[in-house]
Design a protein around this motif. Structure first.
Motif, PDB file in Angstrom:
ATOM      1  N   ARG A  59      40.230  39.019  22.741  1.00  0.00           N
ATOM      2  CA  ARG A  59      40.801  37.770  23.261  1.00  0.00           C
ATOM      3  C   ARG A  59      40.752  36.666  22.217  1.00  0.00           C
ATOM      4  N   ASP A  80      40.414  50.198  31.598  1.00  0.00           N
ATOM      5  CA  ASP A  80      40.522  49.438  32.856  1.00  0.00           C
ATOM      6  C   ASP A  80      40.112  47.980  32.625  1.00  0.00           C
ATOM      7  N   ALA A  81      39.021  47.790  31.870  1.00  0.00           N
ATOM      8  CA  ALA A  81      38.512  46.431  31.638  1.00  0.00           C
ATOM      9  C   ALA A  81      39.511  45.611  30.821  1.00  0.00           C
ATOM     10  N   ARG A  83      42.787  46.149  30.506  1.00  0.00           N
ATOM     11  CA  ARG A  83      44.020  45.905  31.279  1.00  0.00           C
ATOM     12  C   ARG A  83      43.808  44.803  32.305  1.00  0.00           C
ATOM     13  N   ALA A  84      42.634  44.801  32.940  1.00  0.00           N
ATOM     14  CA  ALA A  84      42.352  43.771  33.953  1.00  0.00           C
ATOM     15  C   ALA A  84      42.375  42.388  33.316  1.00  0.00           C
ATOM     16  N   ALA A  85      42.098  42.327  32.014  1.00  0.00           N
ATOM     17  CA  ALA A  85      42.088  41.036  31.314  1.00  0.00           C
ATOM     18  C   ALA A  85      43.391  40.827  30.530  1.00  0.00           C
ATOM     19  N   ASP A  86      44.421  41.652  30.842  1.00  0.00           N
ATOM     20  CA  ASP A  86      45.724  41.517  30.183  1.00  0.00           C
ATOM     21  C   ASP A  86      45.703  41.731  28.687  1.00  0.00           C
ATOM     22  N   GLN A  87      44.789  42.560  28.207  1.00  0.00           N
ATOM     23  CA  GLN A  87      44.742  42.895  26.793  1.00  0.00           C
ATOM     24  C   GLN A  87      45.328  44.284  26.614  1.00  0.00           C
ATOM     25  N   THR A  93      42.796  55.523  31.467  1.00  0.00           N
ATOM     26  CA  THR A  93      41.859  54.824  32.358  1.00  0.00           C
ATOM     27  C   THR A  93      40.656  55.729  32.592  1.00  0.00           C
TER      28      THR A  93
END
Ligand code: AMP
Ligand code: GLY
Length: 426
Positions: A59, A80-81, A83-87, A93
């Protein structure tokens, strides 16, 4: 464009090197990397070790995308982590990574989807496992269900050995939680090959084929290791066999994972056993192989950033990677005591000052103490060379290997023997 590579082995050095070749790369970060990635042009190491630290780094540095080398962060859910933060991140997964993190899951998936694999049964009870072994012929193979860093498979030549492996895993806790369930399967004969593809959830691009050498010593003797050398392409995967692998293995995995609600994205590695017309899957890995990645990356002529971006955008059907026609061959130089208890701290001398067009030294277990480069892990270096045929690639690789020294170094002198013999016969 800034890119993050997760891992610290020879595989990650080769990935970072290839990504940094792209004119579109401004900097390739490797977390945590090794002494080779620290000085590779265009690359630099970062000291993150947890998923949370890597996500913070991605980020704050505005990383365009992350590529994951090893299985552990994938099984932990790094994709998963992110993607959840839009990275953006390329890998499976946590749910899809079960194809590697649970052998029972992978076997049941193959059975459900008609993918050819050895006959098997799964047990948590030692008594039932012993009973099953008694009812089957030897040799027989006992596998810990979970991730065991390549140490979870016992190819038992006698039933006694198989019984002992079951006791060690289910009763003795030899593999910890990973061995609290075991898969027992039929012993297969044949020649192994590594078939690795990039998958975007729906479309597939096969990478060049390769073959690993798992045993420590020449002539495939000694204990199993993470891999003592590899080369690409693998002649055992003929064009006809290649088409069958796509049709009977890779396409059904992609379709089956999508149908199960866990679409597969990332590198998909099928470990194959081939005997004449007989094709079987030994295992899936949810990542690239180490050392297979090293010869594969050296042969890849296409821009790797573009390939990974196509995978992230779901457009792998629009790209076709180009390969160097030459053979690439990699020799692993391992530390004293590898694989059981590798020694650290041996000084490495004779490393080439600069890269040459046809030979690359990828680092793995190395660290720079400020004064010198010393060993810091089991597999220390992967020397990779290109040649017009397997013999020439071999000769060039060993030329470089023979310049390098560290106390207690172990290596095989026969990497590529199967391909060399096949070439001699034809
Ligand atoms: P795996 O981690 O499942 O790939 O197993 C490690 C190694 O054990 C393989 O590369 C093979 O050399 C060997 N192996 C695994 N399963 C079998 C099998 N069913 N028959 C013969 N050898 C096997
Ligand atoms: N070289 C075998 C593996 O990466 O699993």
């Amino acid at each position: 464009m800034k890119i993050l590579v997760v891992g610290s082995g020879g595989r990650e050095h080769a990935l970072a090197w290839k990504l940094a070749q792209s004119p579109r790369a401004t900097r390739v970060f490797v977390a945590p990397g090794n002494a080779g990635t620290a000085t590779e042009p265009g690359c630099c190491n970062v000291t993150c070790s947890t998923v949370a630290e890597m996500l913070d780094f991605a980020r704050s540095e505005r990383i365009a995308f992350t590529v994951v080398g090893p299985e552990a962060p994938l099984a932990e859910g790094i994709v998963d982590a992110f993607r959840a933060a839009d990275q953006r991140i390329f890998g499976p997964t946590r749910a899809a990574a079960r194809l590697e993190s649970s052998k029972d899951y992978a076997k049941a998936f193959m059975r459900r989807n008609g993918i050819p694999t050895a006959d098997y049964a799964t047990f948590e009870s030692a008594a039932e496992a012993h009973h099953y072994i008694d009812s089957r012929p030897a040799p027989i193979v006992v596998k810990a269900d979970g991730l065991a860093a390549g140490k979870g498979v016992v190819v038992a030549s006698t039933k006694d050995e198989a019984h002992a492996a079951v006791d060690a895993m289910l009763l003795g806790g030899a593999m910890g939680q990973a061995g609290s369930r075991v898969v027992i399967e039929e012993f297969l004969v044949g020649e192994e090959a590594s078939f690795i593809a990039m998958v975007d959830g729906r479309n597939v691009v096969a990478l060049a084929t390769s073959q690993d050498h798992k045993r420590l010593r020449d002539g495939d003797e000694g204990p199993n290791t993470g891999g003592m050398g590899a080369y690409s392409p693998a002649p055992v995967v003929t064009p006809r066999m290649h088409a069958r692998v796509m049709r009977e293995v890779i396409d059904p995995v992609v379709a089956g994972m999508a149908a199960a609600g866990t679409p597969y994205t990332g590198f998909l590695y099928a470990g194959l056993m081939i005997e004449g017309d007989r094709l079987n899957v030994l295992e899936f890995n949810c990542r690239l192989g180490d050392p297979e990645t090293q010869p594969i990356m050296v042969r890849l002529k296409s821009d790797f950033i573009t390939l990974v971006e196509s995978a992230l955008n779901g457009t792998l059907d629009k790209v076709e990677p180009q390969w160097d026609r030459r053979v690439a061959l990699s020799v692993v130089m391992a530390a004293h005591g590898y694989p059981e208890s590798p020694r650290k701290g041996d000084a490495i001398t004779g490393l080439p000052d600069s890269a040459s067009e046809d030979a690359h030294v990828f680092h793995a277990g190395t660290v720079n103490t400020g004064e010198r480069i010393v060993t810091s892990g089991g597999r220390v270096l992967t020397v990779t060379a290109l040649g017009d045929n397997v013999r020439l690639a071999q000769r060039r690789a060993y030329e470089v290997v023979d310049q390098i020294h560290f106390d207690g170094m172990q290596m095989r002198r026969d990497i590529g023997h199967r391909a060399a013999n096949a070439a001699r016969r034809s």
